[in-house]
Design an enzyme around this catalytic site. Sequence first.
Site, PDB file in Angstrom:
ATOM      1  N   GLY A  10      33.129  39.759  43.134  1.00  0.00           N
ATOM      2  CA  GLY A  10      34.479  39.261  42.896  1.00  0.00           C
ATOM      3  C   GLY A  10      35.266  39.235  44.199  1.00  0.00           C
ATOM      4  O   GLY A  10      34.773  39.615  45.268  1.00  0.00           O
ATOM      5  N   ASP A  44      26.112  46.160  33.818  1.00  0.00           N
ATOM      6  CA  ASP A  44      27.136  45.848  32.826  1.00  0.00           C
ATOM      7  C   ASP A  44      27.860  47.155  32.523  1.00  0.00           C
ATOM      8  O   ASP A  44      27.277  48.072  31.943  1.00  0.00           O
ATOM      9  CB  ASP A  44      26.483  45.277  31.560  1.00  0.00           C
ATOM     10  N   ALA A  68      36.582  43.583  35.665  1.00  0.00           N
ATOM     11  CA  ALA A  68      37.461  43.495  34.492  1.00  0.00           C
ATOM     12  C   ALA A  68      37.380  42.103  33.883  1.00  0.00           C
ATOM     13  O   ALA A  68      36.910  41.154  34.514  1.00  0.00           O
ATOM     14  CB  ALA A  68      38.900  43.804  34.886  1.00  0.00           C
ATOM     15  N   THR A 109      46.673  46.861  37.529  1.00  0.00           N
ATOM     16  CA  THR A 109      47.473  45.645  37.672  1.00  0.00           C
ATOM     17  C   THR A 109      48.958  45.945  37.640  1.00  0.00           C
ATOM     18  O   THR A 109      49.395  46.933  37.020  1.00  0.00           O
ATOM     19  CB  THR A 109      47.143  44.651  36.528  1.00  0.00           C
ATOM     20  N   ASP A 110      49.735  45.076  38.286  1.00  0.00           N
ATOM     21  CA  ASP A 110      51.194  45.175  38.227  1.00  0.00           C
ATOM     22  C   ASP A 110      51.721  44.880  36.832  1.00  0.00           C
ATOM     23  O   ASP A 110      52.856  45.232  36.495  1.00  0.00           O
ATOM     24  CB  ASP A 110      51.837  44.211  39.228  1.00  0.00           C
ATOM     25  N   TYR A 134      46.209  41.977  27.846  1.00  0.00           N
ATOM     26  CA  TYR A 134      45.480  42.271  29.075  1.00  0.00           C
ATOM     27  C   TYR A 134      46.023  43.542  29.720  1.00  0.00           C
ATOM     28  O   TYR A 134      45.260  44.447  30.085  1.00  0.00           O
ATOM     29  CB  TYR A 134      45.606  41.091  30.041  1.00  0.00           C
ATOM     30  N   LYS A 138      44.280  47.224  30.478  1.00  0.00           N
ATOM     31  CA  LYS A 138      44.185  47.771  31.832  1.00  0.00           C
ATOM     32  C   LYS A 138      44.843  49.149  31.920  1.00  0.00           C
ATOM     33  O   LYS A 138      44.369  50.033  32.645  1.00  0.00           O
ATOM     34  CB  LYS A 138      44.820  46.807  32.836  1.00  0.00           C
TER      35      LYS A 138
END
Length: 289
Positions: A10, A44, A68, A109-110, A134, A138
């Site tokens: 990624g 995985d 993710a 994440t923000d 989402y 997270k």
Amino acid sequence: MNIIVIGGNGLVGQNLLQCCKERGFSATGTYRTSPGAGANRELDKTDPAAVRKLFREIEPDVVIDTAAFHAVDDCESERERAWTVNAQGTKHVAVAADTVGAQLIYLSTDYVYSGDPSDAPFSETDSVSPINYYARTKYAGEQAAEIAAEATVLRPSVIYGLASSNFVTWAISELRAGNEISVVDDQVSSPTYARDLAQATLAVADQNLTGVYNAAGPERVSRYRFTCDLAASFGFDQDLISPISTEEFGQEAPRPTDSSLDSSRISNRTGVSFQPHSAVFEELAERSQ
């Protein structure tokens, strides 16, 4: 230092593997569907037995979990998949990391913050209030990461770069082709250069810092302004970019209005600074010529 980078092909994973190589660290990058960009071990994270097996084989000092289900709108309709990857998968990683005594660094994440402009920019002491599924998964991943005795959570914002597909590579492709694009002008964030994030992550590993840290760029900017700055640096026609409201754009999942972050804590602790996006764009434009 012996490191496992989960999600090694990624955007962040590729930058992490490159930075590890530059610093002489032993790094193993994992992939889920196809190898590439230095990621050479299939994994995985939703398979706990496979995670345990790999960790016991490699015995890492540090595990960095970047993997993710990132498609924010799809998470609304594919909730089981989102929860399985982002929450349960992270739990499997945390348990395995703890078993081998490795530090776990989890990229969140923000979006875990409310996005209320009156509270922005958000610091690590601000309350968490996810407004889409989402972000809920997270944040559940953050909580799962704490299973590891040595756990660090990093919260970036709008990660960009040229190593892998992301908003910036899409915008460059469209604008270079002369296509008109519409970009929301009422969502504010702190765009984060992937290489800066990778450097900060390794600094956290170096210093064995634990806890929660915002890890984002230094500027508060709308997605529309961000795109216009990109066009200006690359010499694209800014008239191709049209502002549009979030309501008009019609995204399925609600987005925070302002998820900009105060990342002074991680910079003060590590000495790593995040570059303003305008400076990064100039560098990327020169490199792509």
